[in-house]
Design an enzyme around this catalytic site. Structure first.
Site, mmCIF file in Angstrom:
data_model
loop_
_atom_site.group_PDB
_atom_site.id
_atom_site.type_symbol
_atom_site.label_atom_id
_atom_site.label_comp_id
_atom_site.label_asym_id
_atom_site.label_seq_id
_atom_site.Cartn_x
_atom_site.Cartn_y
_atom_site.Cartn_z
ATOM 1 N N LYS A 112 16.980 2.627 15.615
ATOM 2 C CA LYS A 112 17.102 3.956 16.100
ATOM 3 C C LYS A 112 16.306 4.022 17.510
ATOM 4 C CE LYS A 112 16.161 8.775 15.201
ATOM 5 N NZ LYS A 112 15.205 9.136 16.477
ATOM 6 N N LYS A 283 24.153 4.372 8.079
ATOM 7 C CA LYS A 283 25.396 4.865 8.043
ATOM 8 C C LYS A 283 26.407 4.433 6.928
ATOM 9 C CE LYS A 283 25.325 5.551 12.960
ATOM 10 N NZ LYS A 283 25.954 5.141 14.321
ATOM 11 N N CYS A 419 -10.052 4.988 46.642
ATOM 12 C CA CYS A 419 -11.185 4.621 47.884
ATOM 13 C C CYS A 419 -10.325 4.147 49.087
ATOM 14 C CB CYS A 419 -11.727 3.424 47.287
ATOM 15 S SG CYS A 419 -12.700 2.539 48.366
#
Length: 665
Positions: A112, A283, A419
């Site tokens: 995923k 799935k 700086c």
């Protein structure tokens, strides 16, 4: 014109092939410089012959005109979300429900990807539209931004009509580079790669999206009418064959035990990937079984997403350490009591800037919650207030640079303290490290530790001093034997031959990256030519924005920089572009290479005919007058363009003068 057309087609084929090898197969057959050279050639041809530019041209990868907003578009089929599983019990319930419904089942397990869901529409094999998920019913049209992702084919091998869906994501390497750049520029960094990917795809200016180096994995075909697949695994294989990028870590398993084994494997291995995952998608593999099971109102019944548990640990914040980058940005870092997070020992975490420290009320001595943000950078999430020591104090950044003592400033619009002392030791050392890096002068063997030693022993103060080093300077240094010194001096000598773009990048000009260095070097060819460049001239160049143009000119106008360049030149450091210039179509010297604008009504020919003739002579015909326009050809009733040309002092020809030039050829 036939020759031009053939060359354009050839360039399309080559660039698409090289892009596929690099971004999909991860196996490039040519160096980046060869791809860039061919792309620049195609850009130049398309500028002269816009009729040969198509929506699937590789040049759209660099982005186009900025949009004012994204259009809302309805999905042909809703982009549903997946149901979630958080533990083994949830997964076994899912499996039981599946088997009760359809009997014996085979599963496809896929990583995923932690990114942004997108839908890509193809008509006759050409990519025509790309949408975000949105609310699942309506998404935003981000086609132009998606065209910039090299892993998305603009044209496929077969003239098919279908919609493919997937996840756009930012690789970890791109994310780290982007956040480093943001911090150097004093901007708020992204929290994680997913946010960075989503933010990049929602840029109204696709040129900015193009610079973000996104990728994509495709995982499903919405309409399989023109496909032969009967299973999810076959559908992914067909996508592979068509040139799409699918995730190759997928696995087909025969039962729930196989699913659990796959999850266990990737729970421990996910840190080894070059991209973020936040779980596993399971799935039903058979497409007819998927159809039989159908959908609920929110999600498919045949799939589920297992979510990795968020790993957070508690440790003690021992100190806040400050570092100064080469552009002067001061970055706070949390020094932690070592603790294991997601399989690795963490003892430091970025705090980004003072605003974030105050927003989260983080104090030295606090017990803090640490998590690995996106599996990459350890992040201090919060302090545990009920464990806070009584004597704790609100943390304040110093008012002066911890390296040089110069007063720190916050530039308007930036979150970082900076700086601005050009002689700051920390900045100078970081600049030296950058100068010798691989993408700059690539001086092998001159690492960070040696640079620190050289600087501390006052052997180098600026980048030019590197080329003045001698054997007797290097031998006394720690771990520097005769052979190592000889090799280093050889590497320094070899680096003098680097092409101009490497020197430009190495100098560390603010906002000037690798790509823009290449563009400037190829266009101006020598450092002497670059010294003459103006801000308005630079702004007209593709890939060079206002900020960069101002930065380059300001840098090169500095007398100290001029002295530095002279010092480099005195040691025979190359100051010229050594790459191959993009090819130019030869034409008449009165027109070749000139930028020309046509305005008003022409009597002897149409403006389109005049434009075509000029392009054949090697001219670049544009629609607007700028300071870089060479000639304006004015017909009857010429309006604002003529006035603008007069304002800029641009050379103006009447139609009669233009015809006279034509007849003289």
């Amino acid at each position: 014109m036939q020759d031009v057309k053939k060359r354009v087609e050839k360039l399309h084929d080559l660039l698409n092939q090289y892009s596929y090898e690099y971004y999909v197969q991860d196996n490039p057959s040519v160096p980046d410089s060869e791809y860039d050279k061919l792309l620049h050639e195609l850009i130049e041809i398309e500028e002269k012959y816009p009729e040969f530019k198509s929506t699937d041209s590789p040049t759209v990868r660099v982005g186009g005109e900025a949009q004012s907003s994204f259009e809302k578009v309805n999905h042909d089929t809703p982009m549903l979300s997946l149901g979630n599983a958080f533990n083994e019990e949830d997964l076994r319930k899912f499996d039981q429900r599946i088997r009760d419904s359809i009997g014996k089942v085979e599963y496809m397990c896929e990583l995923k990807i932690d990114g942004l869901a997108v839908s890509l529409k193809y008509e006759n094999g050409r990519f025509v539209q790309g949408l975000t998920r949105g609310d699942g019913t309506t998404g935003e049209d981000i086609t132009e931004n998606l065209r910039t992702i090299h892993a998305i084919p603009l044209k496929i091998k077969e003239p098919l009509n279908f919609e493919v869906r997937g996840e756009a994501y930012m690789p970890r390497r791109s994310f780290i580079h982007l956040n480093n750049e943001k911090e150097q520029n004093g901007e708020q960094p992204f929290a994680n790669p997913r946010n960075a990917a989503a933010g990049s795809l929602r840029q109204l200016d696709s040129k900015l999206a193009a610079k973000r180096k996104l990728s994509v994995f495709l995982y499903s075909v919405n309409d399989l009418t023109e496909f032969n697949a009967t299973t999810q695994s076959e559908a992914l294989e067909e996508l592979d064959q068509l040139g799409f990028k699918t995730n190759q870590e997928r696995e087909r398993v025969s039962d729930i035990e196989g699913v659990l084994n796959y999850i266990e494997k990737w729970t421990s291995k996910r840190g080894s990937l070059s991209y973020d995952i936040d779980g596993i998608v399971i799935k039903v593999n058979d497409l007819s079984q998927q159809e039989e099971m159908g959908y609920t109102q929110k999600s498919p019944r045949w799939a589920i997403a297992y979510k990795f548990p968020a790993e957070e640990v508690i440790t003690k914040l021992l100190d806040i350490e400050l570092s100064i980058g080469r552009t002067g940005v001061v970055t706070p870092t949390a020094i932690l009591e070592p603790v294991k997070v997601a399989g690795t020992t963490v003892s430091r975490a970025s705090l980004h800037n003072e605003d974030l420290i105050h927003e989260r009320d983080i104090r030295i001595g606090d017990s803090v919650v640490i998590k690995k943000a996106g599996d990459i950078i350890p992040e201090v999430v919060k302090s545990i207030l009920d464990r806070r020591p009584n004597e704790s104090e609100i943390y304040h950044m110093p008012t002066h640079c911890p390296s040089c003592g110069h007063e720190l400033v916050r530039i308007e619009g930036e979150v970082a303290l900076r700086c601005i002392n050009p002689k700051c030791q920390a900045q100078l050392i970081e600049g030296l490290i950058h100068f010798v890096s691989r993408q700059a002068m690539n001086i092998d063997g001159l690492g960070t530790k040696i640079i620190h030693q050289l600087y501390e022993n006052q052997l180098i103060k600026d980048v030019a001093d590197i080329f003045y080093l001698k054997e007797e300077d290097l031998l006394p240094l720690e771990r520097m034997g005769k052979k190592k010194v000889d090799n280093l001096l050889l590497a320094i000598e070899k680096s003098k031959e680097q092409s101009l773009e490497h020197l430009l990048f190495g100098l560390g000009i603010r906002h000037l990256g690798v790509k823009a260095s290449q563009v400037l070097a190829e266009r101006y060819e020598t450092m002497d030519q670059l010294f003459k460049v103006t801000e308005s001239e630079l702004i007209e160049i593709q890939d060079i924005g206002d900020k960069l143009a101002q930065s380059v000119v300001t840098y090169l106008e500095n007398s100290d920089i001029r002295s530095l360049i002279e010092k480099l030149s005195n040691k025979n450091v190359n100051m010229s572009y050594k790459g191959i210039k993009t090819t130019e179509i030869e034409g008449h010297p009165d027109f070749s290479g000139k930028t020309i604008v046509l305005t008003g009504k022409l009597e002897q020919m149409t403006r389109n005919e005049a434009s075509e003739w000029l392009k054949m002579q090697g001219a670049k015909v544009t629609s607007s007058v700028t300071k870089s326009t060479d000639i304006v050809i004015a017909g009857a009733d010429a309006g604002s363009k003529l006035a603008k040309a007069e304002k800029y002092g641009t050379e103006i020809w009447t139609e009669a003068a233009f015809i006279e030039k034509q007849n003289g050829i």
